[in-house]
Design an enzyme around this catalytic site. Structure first.
Site, mmCIF file in Angstrom:
data_model
loop_
_atom_site.group_PDB
_atom_site.id
_atom_site.type_symbol
_atom_site.label_atom_id
_atom_site.label_comp_id
_atom_site.label_asym_id
_atom_site.label_seq_id
_atom_site.Cartn_x
_atom_site.Cartn_y
_atom_site.Cartn_z
ATOM 1 N N ASP A 12 0.863 -1.195 0.000
ATOM 2 C CA ASP A 12 0.000 0.000 0.000
ATOM 3 C C ASP A 12 0.891 1.233 0.000
ATOM 4 O OD1 ASP A 12 -2.383 1.580 0.156
ATOM 5 O OD2 ASP A 12 -2.024 1.854 2.294
ATOM 6 N N SER A 13 0.304 2.367 -0.358
ATOM 7 C CA SER A 13 1.055 3.617 -0.319
ATOM 8 C C SER A 13 1.481 3.960 1.117
ATOM 9 C CB SER A 13 0.195 4.757 -0.871
ATOM 10 O OG SER A 13 -0.958 4.899 -0.065
ATOM 11 N N CYS A 75 -4.335 -1.484 -2.139
ATOM 12 C CA CYS A 75 -4.472 -0.051 -2.371
ATOM 13 C C CYS A 75 -5.370 0.113 -3.590
ATOM 14 C CB CYS A 75 -3.083 0.533 -2.641
ATOM 15 S SG CYS A 75 -3.091 2.252 -3.174
ATOM 16 N N ASN A 76 -6.467 0.827 -3.411
ATOM 17 C CA ASN A 76 -7.406 1.002 -4.530
ATOM 18 C C ASN A 76 -6.821 1.873 -5.626
ATOM 19 O OD1 ASN A 76 -10.287 -0.117 -3.724
ATOM 20 N ND2 ASN A 76 -9.257 0.620 -1.902
ATOM 21 N N GLU A 160 -2.545 9.109 7.687
ATOM 22 C CA GLU A 160 -1.070 9.090 7.630
ATOM 23 C C GLU A 160 -0.461 9.981 8.708
ATOM 24 O OE1 GLU A 160 1.330 7.395 5.500
ATOM 25 O OE2 GLU A 160 -0.422 6.125 5.196
ATOM 26 N N CYS A 194 -11.085 2.843 -0.135
ATOM 27 C CA CYS A 194 -9.685 3.204 0.057
ATOM 28 C C CYS A 194 -9.293 2.472 1.330
ATOM 29 C CB CYS A 194 -9.511 4.704 0.235
ATOM 30 S SG CYS A 194 -7.842 5.146 0.800
ATOM 31 N N HIS A 196 -7.201 2.989 3.499
ATOM 32 C CA HIS A 196 -6.929 3.821 4.672
ATOM 33 C C HIS A 196 -8.213 4.122 5.467
ATOM 34 C CE1 HIS A 196 -3.009 4.695 2.903
ATOM 35 N NE2 HIS A 196 -2.694 5.419 3.956
HETATM 36 N N1 DGL Z 1 -4.912 3.249 0.677
HETATM 37 C C1 DGL Z 1 -4.850 3.555 -0.699
HETATM 38 C C2 DGL Z 1 -6.143 3.315 -1.419
HETATM 39 O O1 DGL Z 1 -6.768 2.344 -1.121
HETATM 40 C C3 DGL Z 1 -4.084 4.754 -1.104
HETATM 41 C C4 DGL Z 1 -4.452 6.068 -0.614
HETATM 42 C C5 DGL Z 1 -3.485 7.156 -1.055
HETATM 43 O O2 DGL Z 1 -2.280 6.925 -0.997
HETATM 44 O O3 DGL Z 1 -3.955 8.205 -1.469
HETATM 45 O O4 DGL Z 1 -6.547 3.993 -2.291
#
Ligand code: DGL
Length: 278
Positions: A12-13, A75-76, A160, A194, A196
């Protein structure tokens, strides 16, 4: 030669993928896992297609080099913007057994069956929403379901930067919930698209209209991974079953360890790794 040496990589990011890893590890505790959070370059959500693809590919290659045979893009944004190209261009170039899976397909296969009103709300990053992946994919499995989307650019920052509760979180969470429900009051199923966002669950539930189901992806993705490994016995046979969990971050390891232990629900030891040119 014992082929069963491979790990499952989860990418993931930042911290969000830990919500998916938790569900996957609970469903399939026997395997070895390596988590990579690209925290130094998060968020990905408002970055261009090319940048998300480039960053994701670098991280996937790192996980492959570390012995992962199967990588889950938890991560989406990466699933929406990089998965197709990796599956259709980069993996065929390698020509080996390594595979990459995303989180959008396993979610869209199931989410339409959860709504009674036939209206699903999708909360995601700007990148995920603009890609149109959710409406397109849900329509394939549930053509009658209406999809209402809302981009929530600040929500990943709140997670974050450990601002998941308090006035700031309340303001930005309420703002986006108000927007999507004022556009369509028939939404009875709200998807956190997402990884997160489940970390904001407590704040989201404060402002969620009564009776609306709040859906996180972890369980949906884990369920489909169990099914995938049951069908792909050649991949399953490559996976080591020593039950190890390792964690890596492109940012500060001690900070990651504190946050990740909280989100993963058990102590996390992390290693700092350099990926790409920051
Ligand atoms: N958690 C990630 C997602 O599912 C990335 C969110 C991001 O880095 O902006 O999209």
């Amino acid at each position: 030669m014992d082929l069963a040496q491979g790990k499952i990589g989860i990418f993931d990011s930042g911290y969000g993928g830990l919500t998916v890893m938790r569900s996957i590890v609970d469903a399939l505790p026997q395997y070895d896992y390596l988590y990579l959070g690209d925290n130094a370059r998060a968020p990905y959500g408002n970055r261009s297609f090319d940048t998300v693809y480039q960053y994701t590919l670098e991280c996937v290659n790192w996980l492959f080099d570390e012995g992962c045979d199967l990588v889950i893009l938890a991560c989406n944004t990466a699933s929406a913007k990089a998965l197709r190209q990796i599956q259709q261009v980069d993996l065929p170039k390698r020509g080996d057994h390594k595979r990459v899976l995303g989180v959008i397909r396993p979610t869209t296969e199931q989410v339409g069956s959860l709504t009674e009103t036939g209206v699903v709300g999708v909360m995601g990053t700007e990148g995920t929403v603009k890609s149109g992946s959710y409406p397109i994919e849900i329509a394939k499995f549930f053509p009658a379901v209406v999809v209402e989307q809302e981009a929530c650019p600040m929500w990943v920052y709140l997670v974050e930067h450990n601002q998941r509760r308090g006035e700031g979180a309340d303001y930005f969470v309420k703002q986006h919930l108000d927007r999507i429900f004022s556009r369509n009051g028939k939404i009875d199923t709200l998807l956190l698209a997402c990884t997160h966002y489940p970390l904001l669950r407590e704040t989201i539930e404060k402002f969620l209209p009564k009776g609306v189901k709040l859906i996180s992806q972890g369980g949906l993705v884990a369920e489909r991974l169990v099914d995938y490994l049951g069908r792909h016995t050649e991949m399953e046979a490559r996976l080591r079953r020593a039950g190890s969990r390792k964690f890596a971050t492109t940012d500060d390891a001690p900070t990651f360890e504190i946050q990740a232990s909280l989100f993963f629900g058990e102590p996390v030891h992390a290693e700092h790794v350099e990926i790409g040119h920051l």
